[in-house]
Design an enzyme around this catalytic site. Structure first.
Site, mmCIF file in Angstrom:
data_model
loop_
_atom_site.group_PDB
_atom_site.id
_atom_site.type_symbol
_atom_site.label_atom_id
_atom_site.label_comp_id
_atom_site.label_asym_id
_atom_site.label_seq_id
_atom_site.Cartn_x
_atom_site.Cartn_y
_atom_site.Cartn_z
ATOM 1 N N GLU A 97 0.831 -1.197 0.051
ATOM 2 C CA GLU A 97 0.021 0.108 0.094
ATOM 3 C C GLU A 97 1.096 1.231 -0.137
ATOM 4 O O GLU A 97 2.186 1.229 0.396
ATOM 5 C CB GLU A 97 -0.927 0.054 1.363
ATOM 6 C CG GLU A 97 -1.702 0.985 1.414
ATOM 7 C CD GLU A 97 -2.855 1.518 0.453
ATOM 8 O OE1 GLU A 97 -2.393 1.469 -0.962
ATOM 9 O OE2 GLU A 97 -4.036 1.724 0.924
ATOM 10 N N ASP A 98 0.554 2.375 -0.619
ATOM 11 C CA ASP A 98 1.211 3.573 -0.565
ATOM 12 C C ASP A 98 1.419 4.133 0.631
ATOM 13 O O ASP A 98 2.416 4.353 1.368
ATOM 14 C CB ASP A 98 0.683 4.442 -1.678
ATOM 15 C CG ASP A 98 -0.913 4.797 -1.651
ATOM 16 O OD1 ASP A 98 -1.501 4.158 -0.653
ATOM 17 O OD2 ASP A 98 -1.118 5.484 -2.607
ATOM 18 N N ASP A 101 -3.869 6.139 6.094
ATOM 19 C CA ASP A 101 -4.147 7.240 6.468
ATOM 20 C C ASP A 101 -5.343 7.009 7.756
ATOM 21 O O ASP A 101 -4.973 6.703 8.707
ATOM 22 C CB ASP A 101 -4.698 8.236 5.626
ATOM 23 C CG ASP A 101 -5.264 9.368 5.969
ATOM 24 O OD1 ASP A 101 -4.936 10.033 6.984
ATOM 25 O OD2 ASP A 101 -5.848 10.087 5.205
ATOM 26 N N PHE A 150 -0.717 16.457 3.698
ATOM 27 C CA PHE A 150 -1.233 15.675 2.396
ATOM 28 C C PHE A 150 0.016 15.540 1.415
ATOM 29 O O PHE A 150 0.414 16.570 1.287
ATOM 30 C CB PHE A 150 -2.450 16.412 1.729
ATOM 31 C CG PHE A 150 -2.883 15.421 0.935
ATOM 32 C CD1 PHE A 150 -4.073 14.506 1.577
ATOM 33 C CD2 PHE A 150 -2.620 15.431 -0.475
ATOM 34 C CE1 PHE A 150 -4.580 13.625 0.419
ATOM 35 C CE2 PHE A 150 -3.319 14.591 -1.359
ATOM 36 C CZ PHE A 150 -4.472 13.817 -0.927
ATOM 37 N N ARG A 163 1.168 12.141 -9.489
ATOM 38 C CA ARG A 163 1.466 10.578 -9.322
ATOM 39 C C ARG A 163 2.953 10.452 -9.681
ATOM 40 O O ARG A 163 3.625 9.446 -9.165
ATOM 41 C CB ARG A 163 0.613 9.719 -9.945
ATOM 42 C CG ARG A 163 -0.743 9.619 -9.088
ATOM 43 C CD ARG A 163 -1.405 8.481 -9.829
ATOM 44 N NE ARG A 163 -2.684 8.301 -9.604
ATOM 45 C CZ ARG A 163 -3.461 7.997 -8.489
ATOM 46 N NH1 ARG A 163 -2.855 7.405 -7.226
ATOM 47 N NH2 ARG A 163 -4.847 7.934 -8.404
HETATM 48 P P1 IMP Z 1 -7.238 5.304 4.299
HETATM 49 O O1 IMP Z 1 -8.356 4.332 4.067
HETATM 50 O O2 IMP Z 1 -7.728 6.745 5.058
HETATM 51 O O3 IMP Z 1 -6.238 4.832 5.217
HETATM 52 O O4 IMP Z 1 -6.652 6.000 3.008
HETATM 53 C C1 IMP Z 1 -6.027 5.088 2.141
HETATM 54 C C2 IMP Z 1 -5.966 5.802 0.722
HETATM 55 O O5 IMP Z 1 -5.980 7.207 0.706
HETATM 56 C C3 IMP Z 1 -4.260 5.734 0.377
HETATM 57 O O6 IMP Z 1 -4.116 4.254 -0.211
HETATM 58 C C4 IMP Z 1 -4.283 6.774 -0.549
HETATM 59 O O7 IMP Z 1 -4.702 6.584 -1.849
HETATM 60 C C5 IMP Z 1 -5.220 7.974 0.101
HETATM 61 N N1 IMP Z 1 -4.434 9.001 0.826
HETATM 62 C C6 IMP Z 1 -4.315 9.058 2.003
HETATM 63 N N2 IMP Z 1 -3.511 9.927 2.316
HETATM 64 C C7 IMP Z 1 -3.011 10.580 1.503
HETATM 65 C C8 IMP Z 1 -2.050 11.586 1.169
HETATM 66 O O8 IMP Z 1 -1.612 12.468 2.111
HETATM 67 N N3 IMP Z 1 -1.942 11.685 -0.077
HETATM 68 C C9 IMP Z 1 -2.334 11.174 -1.192
HETATM 69 N N4 IMP Z 1 -3.173 10.143 -1.002
HETATM 70 C C10 IMP Z 1 -3.617 9.648 0.429
HETATM 71 MG MG MG Z 2 -3.955 3.992 -2.060
#
Ligand code: IMP
Ligand code: MG
Length: 175
Positions: A97-98, A101, A150, A163
């Site tokens: 996973e990237d 959050d 962010f 990206r």
């Molecule tokens: P989560 O479900 O809130 O953990 O978010 C997961 C997804 O939200 C990540 O896989 C990203 O694709 C996107 N995301 C969360 N934070 C960021 C950020 O700071 N920059 C870009 N994408 C983000």
């Molecule tokens: Mg993602």
């Protein structure tokens, strides 16, 4: 208008990926492993990571989990819009996973995975960003810890922009 501030350089990313790859190669030696990249954000990280690991029985697949809208706010709802296509049965799965959050996206997917009967499931994320965490996620391999902000670049986008940037930046909004 947005301004970008460098947070993690190309060199730092490359160095850290080597370290992660060393750990992963050691832990999965001799195993049948499937790296599952979460689209779209993880595509660059996965591409660099698989080229740095030394594993003979490595397979690669992708899932697309839609949890974010067009901008940067989470909806709390997750959908699998593209599922894995290879069998995970009795294989060791490493989710790539990237960024984690809120944790909502991965939490959802980790609950779905047992239906494919993998032998094990672990999580590798490039960035652990805990500020907005809502669901606890156990991260097995963590690239970087970034407390907040962010981030864009190296696969991460803001409304599909940035990206392609080779390093990671924080977006600063200026009016
Ligand atoms: P989560 O479900 O809130 O953990 O978010 C997961 C997804 O939200 C990540 O896989 C990203 O694709 C996107 N995301 C969360 N934070 C960021 C950020 O700071 N920059 C870009 N994408 C983000
Ligand atoms: Mg993602």
């Amino acid at each position: 208008m947005e301004r970008l501030k460098l947070v993690i350089s190309q060199e730092e990313i490359a160095k850290r990926i080597k370290e992660l790859a060393r750990d992963i190669s050691k832990d999965y030696q001799g195993r049948r492993v499937v790296f599952i990249g979460i689209l779209k954000g993880a595509f660059i990280f996965l591409a660099d990571l698989v080229r740095a690991v030394h594993l003979e029985q490595l397979e690669i697949d992708f899932v697309r989990l839609a949890s974010y809208g067009y901008a940067d706010a989470t909806s709390g709802e997750v959908k699998i819009t593209k599922d894995v296509e290879i069998s995970l049965k009795d294989k060791d799965v490493l989710i790539v996973e990237d960024i984690i959050d809120t944790g909502i996206t991965l939490d959802y997917y980790l609950k779905v995975l047992p239906r494919y009967e993998p032998r094990s499931v672990k999580v590798c994320c490039l960035i652990d960003k805990p500020e907005r965490r809502e669901v606890e996620i156990s991260i097995d391999y963590r690239g970087f810890y970034v407390p907040k902000g962010f981030l864009v670049g190296y696969g991460l986008d803001f409304a599909e922009k940035y990206r392609h940037l080779p390093a990671i930046y924080e977006i600063e909004r200026v009016s």
